[in-house]
Design a protein around this motif. Structure first.
Motif, PDB file in Angstrom:
ATOM      1  N   ASP A   1       0.646  -1.233   0.044  1.00  0.00           N
ATOM      2  CA  ASP A   1       0.113   0.116  -0.057  1.00  0.00           C
ATOM      3  C   ASP A   1       1.035   1.151   0.021  1.00  0.00           C
ATOM      4  OD1 ASP A   1      -2.225  -1.699   0.387  1.00  0.00           O
ATOM      5  OD2 ASP A   1      -2.067  -1.687   2.505  1.00  0.00           O
ATOM      6  N   LEU A   2       1.766   1.179   0.714  1.00  0.00           N
ATOM      7  CA  LEU A   2       2.965   2.324   1.039  1.00  0.00           C
ATOM      8  C   LEU A   2       3.542   2.586  -0.321  1.00  0.00           C
ATOM      9  CD1 LEU A   2       4.682   1.455   4.424  1.00  0.00           C
ATOM     10  CD2 LEU A   2       2.417   2.883   3.888  1.00  0.00           C
ATOM     11  N   HIS A   3       3.887   1.445  -1.251  1.00  0.00           N
ATOM     12  CA  HIS A   3       4.513   1.463  -2.552  1.00  0.00           C
ATOM     13  C   HIS A   3       3.606   2.127  -3.679  1.00  0.00           C
ATOM     14  CE1 HIS A   3       7.915  -1.832  -1.806  1.00  0.00           C
ATOM     15  NE2 HIS A   3       8.313  -0.416  -1.624  1.00  0.00           N
ATOM     16  N   GLU A   4       2.498   2.000  -3.274  1.00  0.00           N
ATOM     17  CA  GLU A   4       1.430   2.599  -4.425  1.00  0.00           C
ATOM     18  C   GLU A   4       1.426   4.006  -4.087  1.00  0.00           C
ATOM     19  OE1 GLU A   4      -0.473   1.432  -7.089  1.00  0.00           O
ATOM     20  OE2 GLU A   4       0.081  -0.868  -6.418  1.00  0.00           O
ATOM     21  N   TYR A   5       1.569   4.457  -2.946  1.00  0.00           N
ATOM     22  CA  TYR A   5       1.683   5.929  -2.838  1.00  0.00           C
ATOM     23  C   TYR A   5       2.900   6.578  -3.125  1.00  0.00           C
ATOM     24  CZ  TYR A   5       2.131  10.424  -0.090  1.00  0.00           C
ATOM     25  OH  TYR A   5       2.045  11.633   0.248  1.00  0.00           O
ATOM     26  N   THR A   6       4.192   5.886  -2.893  1.00  0.00           N
ATOM     27  CA  THR A   6       5.338   6.701  -3.118  1.00  0.00           C
ATOM     28  C   THR A   6       5.881   6.379  -4.688  1.00  0.00           C
ATOM     29  OG1 THR A   6       6.568   4.490  -2.246  1.00  0.00           O
ATOM     30  CG2 THR A   6       6.278   6.489  -0.856  1.00  0.00           C
ATOM     31  N   ASP A   7       5.670   5.197  -5.090  1.00  0.00           N
ATOM     32  CA  ASP A   7       6.001   4.706  -6.443  1.00  0.00           C
ATOM     33  C   ASP A   7       4.943   4.389  -7.441  1.00  0.00           C
ATOM     34  OD1 ASP A   7       8.382   4.859  -5.362  1.00  0.00           O
ATOM     35  OD2 ASP A   7       8.333   2.851  -4.681  1.00  0.00           O
ATOM     36  N   GLY A   8       3.746   4.484  -7.018  1.00  0.00           N
ATOM     37  CA  GLY A   8       2.547   4.140  -7.628  1.00  0.00           C
ATOM     38  C   GLY A   8       2.209   5.069  -8.906  1.00  0.00           C
ATOM     39  N   PRO A   9       1.049   4.584  -9.762  1.00  0.00           N
ATOM     40  CA  PRO A   9       0.462   3.331  -9.439  1.00  0.00           C
ATOM     41  C   PRO A   9       1.301   1.993 -10.110  1.00  0.00           C
ATOM     42  CG  PRO A   9      -0.555   4.651 -11.469  1.00  0.00           C
ATOM     43  CD  PRO A   9       0.540   5.455 -10.731  1.00  0.00           C
ATOM     44  N   ILE A  10       1.246   1.172  -9.013  1.00  0.00           N
ATOM     45  CA  ILE A  10       2.070  -0.161  -9.724  1.00  0.00           C
ATOM     46  C   ILE A  10       0.932  -1.188 -10.089  1.00  0.00           C
ATOM     47  CG2 ILE A  10       3.399  -2.006  -8.916  1.00  0.00           C
ATOM     48  CD1 ILE A  10       4.698   0.052  -6.707  1.00  0.00           C
ATOM     49  N   PHE A  11      -0.088  -1.684  -8.902  1.00  0.00           N
ATOM     50  CA  PHE A  11      -0.935  -2.490  -9.374  1.00  0.00           C
ATOM     51  C   PHE A  11      -2.287  -1.753  -9.761  1.00  0.00           C
ATOM     52  CE2 PHE A  11       1.521  -5.306  -6.276  1.00  0.00           C
ATOM     53  CZ  PHE A  11       1.576  -6.423  -6.855  1.00  0.00           C
ATOM     54  N   MET A  12      -2.355  -0.556  -9.214  1.00  0.00           N
ATOM     55  CA  MET A  12      -3.660   0.351  -9.269  1.00  0.00           C
ATOM     56  C   MET A  12      -3.607   0.791 -10.568  1.00  0.00           C
ATOM     57  SD  MET A  12      -5.507   1.115  -6.633  1.00  0.00           S
ATOM     58  CE  MET A  12      -5.556   1.084  -4.888  1.00  0.00           C
ATOM     59  N   PRO A  13      -4.778   0.827 -11.315  1.00  0.00           N
ATOM     60  CA  PRO A  13      -4.904   1.219 -12.690  1.00  0.00           C
ATOM     61  C   PRO A  13      -4.437   2.861 -12.758  1.00  0.00           C
ATOM     62  CG  PRO A  13      -7.009   0.789 -11.792  1.00  0.00           C
ATOM     63  CD  PRO A  13      -6.199   0.746 -10.741  1.00  0.00           C
ATOM     64  N   LYS A  14      -3.571   3.075 -14.205  1.00  0.00           N
ATOM     65  CA  LYS A  14      -3.253   4.366 -14.158  1.00  0.00           C
ATOM     66  C   LYS A  14      -4.448   5.467 -14.516  1.00  0.00           C
ATOM     67  CE  LYS A  14       1.585   2.893 -15.682  1.00  0.00           C
ATOM     68  NZ  LYS A  14       1.094   1.630 -15.158  1.00  0.00           N
ATOM     69  N   ASP A  15      -4.009   6.634 -14.195  1.00  0.00           N
ATOM     70  CA  ASP A  15      -5.061   7.551 -14.692  1.00  0.00           C
ATOM     71  C   ASP A  15      -5.827   7.579 -16.003  1.00  0.00           C
ATOM     72  OD1 ASP A  15      -6.518   9.522 -13.596  1.00  0.00           O
ATOM     73  OD2 ASP A  15      -5.020  11.158 -13.893  1.00  0.00           O
ATOM     74  N   GLY A  16      -7.063   7.162 -15.964  1.00  0.00           N
ATOM     75  CA  GLY A  16      -7.924   7.045 -17.280  1.00  0.00           C
ATOM     76  C   GLY A  16      -7.733   5.601 -17.822  1.00  0.00           C
ATOM     77  N   GLU A  17      -7.088   4.824 -17.082  1.00  0.00           N
ATOM     78  CA  GLU A  17      -7.074   3.224 -17.468  1.00  0.00           C
ATOM     79  C   GLU A  17      -7.839   2.479 -16.541  1.00  0.00           C
ATOM     80  OE1 GLU A  17      -2.939   1.863 -17.826  1.00  0.00           O
ATOM     81  OE2 GLU A  17      -2.471   3.417 -19.352  1.00  0.00           O
TER      82      GLU A  17
END
Ligand SMILES: NC(=O)c1ccc[n+]([C@@H]2O[C@H](COP(=O)([O-])OP(=O)(O)OC[C@H]3O[C@@H](n4cnc5c(N)ncnc54)[C@H](O)[C@@H]3O)[C@@H](O)[C@H]2O)c1
Ligand SMILES: [Zn+2]
Ligand SMILES: [Zn+2]
Length: 381
Positions: A42-58
């Protein structure tokens, strides 16, 4: 609905405008969240993401859903509502939810471009964690449990015994990561193990190896507070920072006849831990890489070949691991009180950003698992 959601890289915040989850497929159920742990991912999504999360608009490849989305994938809760085909649990049951999403979930999302695609080979073989499309709830596929409620399918749900403490239940997820690692590396009772790293995963690995009858466990960890936690789990600890190049020899000398370890589990993921684990394992011993690596490093495969060592890896878990961890609690093989040492904070989701995420990012060595709760059941009172 209230929750802590991922909006974009660098923006996770509390909102009371999350969409209330609904039952859309017959095997779905709604779970009222009790506690959900914050994970390094979860912390990685904040600092380096989006990793697993969809990118903006995707959109996510499995569910076709986009962000913002509630985070949180390590959780316990109470069944609040069941679809017509749910038979495993009933309203009011205490449950944990295995958070992988895979082909097993596709029938829930007619809007997915893979809706009618046959299950991938891994899912056909019940290795859902190795699914071609694998993702996690709370990490982009569908809303997670830093929220009042979630929707899932009964496939992912394991019923807990009545009265099971719901804060400890939220640790069944990281324990299942460790259980899966022991399972895929074929760890048998009576063998010795070296655990490299005593973060949440390394500490969970200790509890699992104890439950599985390890004859000897040594944990290598440079952070004092984390070694102290491992001490409280009654295993031997080792500080690699004080022994430098002699670490491997020192560790091996602590094993029977100085032979080396039967198994090593890398729960840290730096070249030093991988190499130490491999060298400290004896001939035909096993190194299991549990850690997630951002990039590779220079490595000579003769370190495996010459002494016929096994190197394996483990990713996530399946619902079988959640069920087996739950059974291990029932049998008293995993001690509820020892698990409580892992919980270093419990806060309302409203305070989750400041007291949870920021605290974990700023004071890593003094925190292990911070749990958040929507507090709908007075869990924090
Ligand atoms: N395989 C999976 O399914 C899975 C699931 C969850 C997490 N992970 C991964 O597992 C790893 C551990 O997760 P975590 O949350 O416990 O992380 P963490 O960063 O909290 O713990 C890693 C620990 O390793 C220690 N360490 C650093 N250098 C060391 C050294 N030279 N020797 C021994 N220990 C050393 C650190 O002090 C720290 O305590 C991470 O890479 C994480 O991404 C894998
Ligand atoms: Zn996690
Ligand atoms: Zn699949």
């Amino acid at each position: 609905m209230r929750g802590l959601a991922y909006f974009k890289k660098g923006d996770i915040h509390f909102t009371d405008e999350l969409r209330e989850p609904e039952i859309e497929a017959d095997d779905e159920l709604i779970v009222d969240v009790a506690f959900c742990g914050i994970c390094g991912t979860d912390l990685h999504e904040y600092t380096d993401g989006p990793i697993f999360m969809p990118k903006d608009g995707e959109k996510n490849v499995l569910s076709n859903k986009s962000i913002p989305q509630a985070m949180g994938h390590e959780f316990s809760g109470y069944v609040a509502k069941v679809g017509p085909k749910v038979t495993k649990v009933k309203v009011g049951d205490r449950v944990v939810v295995e958070a992988t999403c895979s082909c097993v979930d596709l029938h829930r999302w007619p809007e997915s471009k893979h809706y009618k695609t046959p299950a991938c080979n891994a899912c056909k073989d019940r290795c859902d964690n190795c699914c071609e499309y694998a993702g996690f709830m709370g990490l982009g596929v569908v809303g997670g449990a830093f929220a009042e409620r979630i929707v899932t399918i009964e496939h992912h749900v394991v019923k807990l015994p009545d009265g099971f403490p719901m804060d400890v239940a939220a640790l069944i997820e990281p324990l299942s990561v460790a259980w899966h690692a022991a399972r895929v590396s074929k760890f048998p009772p009576g063998k010795s193990a070296l655990v490299l790293g005593a973060g949440p995963i390394g500490l969970a690995m200790i509890l699992v190896l104890k439950a599985q009858g390890a004859s000897k466990i040594i944990v290598s960890e440079p952070a004092t507070m984390r070694r102290e936690l491992a001490d409280r789990m009654h295993v031997e600890t080792f500080d690699p920072s004080t022994h430098g190049d002699k670490s491997v020899a020192m560790l091996r000398s602590k094993t029977f006849d100085g032979k080396g370890f039967d198994f090593a589990f890398d729960c840290s993921g730096v070249p030093a831990t991988f190499n130490t684990g491999l060298q400290a394992a004896h001939y035909r011993g096993t190194l299991c890489n549990v850690a997630i690596w951002g990039s590779g490093f220079d490595f000579n495969p003769m370190g495996i070949t010459l002494l016929e060592k096994d190197v394996t890896g483990s990713i996530g878990y399946t619902v079988q691991d959640f069920a087996e961890v739950t059974e291990a609690f029932k049998d008293g093989k995993i001690d509820i009180e020892e698990c409580k040492h892992l919980i270093t904070g419990r806060y309302r989701i409203e305070d989750g950003w400041e007291k949870g995420f920021l605290e974990l990012m700023n004071n890593k060595a003094t925190n292990i698992k911070v749990l958040l709760s929507p507090n709908n059941h007075g869990e924090l009172d």
